[in-house]
Design a protein around this motif. Sequence first.
Motif, short mmCIF file in Angstrom:
data_model
loop_
_atom_site.label_atom_id
_atom_site.label_comp_id
_atom_site.label_asym_id
_atom_site.label_seq_id
_atom_site.Cartn_x
_atom_site.Cartn_y
_atom_site.Cartn_z
N ALA A 114 -91.19 13.52 -76.35
CA ALA A 114 -92.58 13.05 -76.41
C ALA A 114 -93.32 13.99 -77.33
O ALA A 114 -93.41 15.18 -77.05
CB ALA A 114 -93.20 13.03 -75.02
N VAL A 115 -93.85 13.48 -78.44
CA VAL A 115 -94.54 14.35 -79.40
C VAL A 115 -96.05 14.30 -79.23
O VAL A 115 -96.75 15.20 -79.68
CB VAL A 115 -94.13 14.03 -80.86
N GLN A 116 -96.56 13.24 -78.59
CA GLN A 116 -97.98 13.15 -78.28
C GLN A 116 -98.11 12.54 -76.89
O GLN A 116 -98.57 11.41 -76.73
CB GLN A 116 -98.72 12.29 -79.31
N PRO A 117 -97.72 13.30 -75.85
CA PRO A 117 -97.76 12.74 -74.49
C PRO A 117 -99.19 12.61 -73.97
O PRO A 117 -100.03 13.44 -74.23
CB PRO A 117 -96.97 13.76 -73.67
N ASP A 118 -99.41 11.52 -73.24
CA ASP A 118 -100.72 11.27 -72.64
C ASP A 118 -100.67 11.27 -71.12
O ASP A 118 -101.65 10.94 -70.48
CB ASP A 118 -101.27 9.91 -73.11
N GLY A 119 -99.51 11.60 -70.55
CA GLY A 119 -99.36 11.55 -69.11
C GLY A 119 -99.17 10.13 -68.63
O GLY A 119 -99.18 9.19 -69.40
N CYS A 120 -98.97 9.97 -67.37
CA CYS A 120 -98.82 8.64 -66.77
C CYS A 120 -100.10 8.32 -66.02
O CYS A 120 -100.71 9.18 -65.42
CB CYS A 120 -97.65 8.60 -65.81
N ALA A 121 -100.47 7.06 -66.05
CA ALA A 121 -101.69 6.64 -65.38
C ALA A 121 -101.62 6.90 -63.88
O ALA A 121 -102.60 7.27 -63.27
CB ALA A 121 -101.94 5.17 -65.66
N CYS A 122 -100.43 6.71 -63.29
CA CYS A 122 -100.31 6.79 -61.84
C CYS A 122 -98.83 6.89 -61.48
O CYS A 122 -98.03 6.09 -61.97
CB CYS A 122 -100.96 5.54 -61.26
N LEU A 123 -98.46 7.83 -60.66
CA LEU A 123 -97.08 7.99 -60.23
C LEU A 123 -96.58 6.71 -59.58
O LEU A 123 -97.20 6.21 -58.65
CB LEU A 123 -96.96 9.15 -59.24
N GLY A 124 -95.50 6.16 -60.10
CA GLY A 124 -94.92 4.94 -59.56
C GLY A 124 -95.44 3.66 -60.19
O GLY A 124 -94.92 2.59 -59.94
N ASP A 125 -96.46 3.75 -61.04
CA ASP A 125 -97.00 2.57 -61.72
C ASP A 125 -96.26 2.40 -63.04
O ASP A 125 -96.78 2.67 -64.11
CB ASP A 125 -98.50 2.75 -61.95
#
Length: 175
Positions: A114-125
């Motif tokens: 991942a070169v520009q990670p934005d995180g995940c909106a919600c764990l499990g989504d």
Amino acid sequence: EGAVAFDTRSASSEPAWLPATCDDGAGLAFTHDVWFRFTAGTDGVHRFGTCETLDFDARLSLHEACGGPVLACSDDACAGGAAQVEAGLACGQTVWIRVGGWGHGAVGTLLAEAVQPDGCACLGDFDASGEIDSSDIGILLLEFGTFGGPADLDRDLEVGSGDLGLALLLLGPCG
């Protein structure tokens, strides 16, 4: 994410060549190929490449599904004929990476990062719908028994019953 070694010397060649949009002047042949499945652990731009790891003219393509439509492709993107592509992926999105060359196979390493990670909106989504629902449970079940990845909610390096239990506890809207 990370590096995975591959050996295409004994790999067969599929009849599908690169699409015309991938032609950088060296033709569209794609031989001695192997496939990898990748599930994004974060939203954002991901890079897949063989740069600085090969001793042959590599070709690489990124697909929606194994043998499916091409999302991105590369030939000679790096010194020595290595290949590299970047694509924006959603957390939990699965893509297939085809690595090969033309003329002969070789040993190399595929790097996914991942070169520009934005995180995940919600764990499990996994489908980024804003809630954990039956669609997310279905995605988790498709990954059941695999090694790691975003569906490994309990981070025990295997998607299993613990991950399913956590997903069921998280059912409902994110936030």
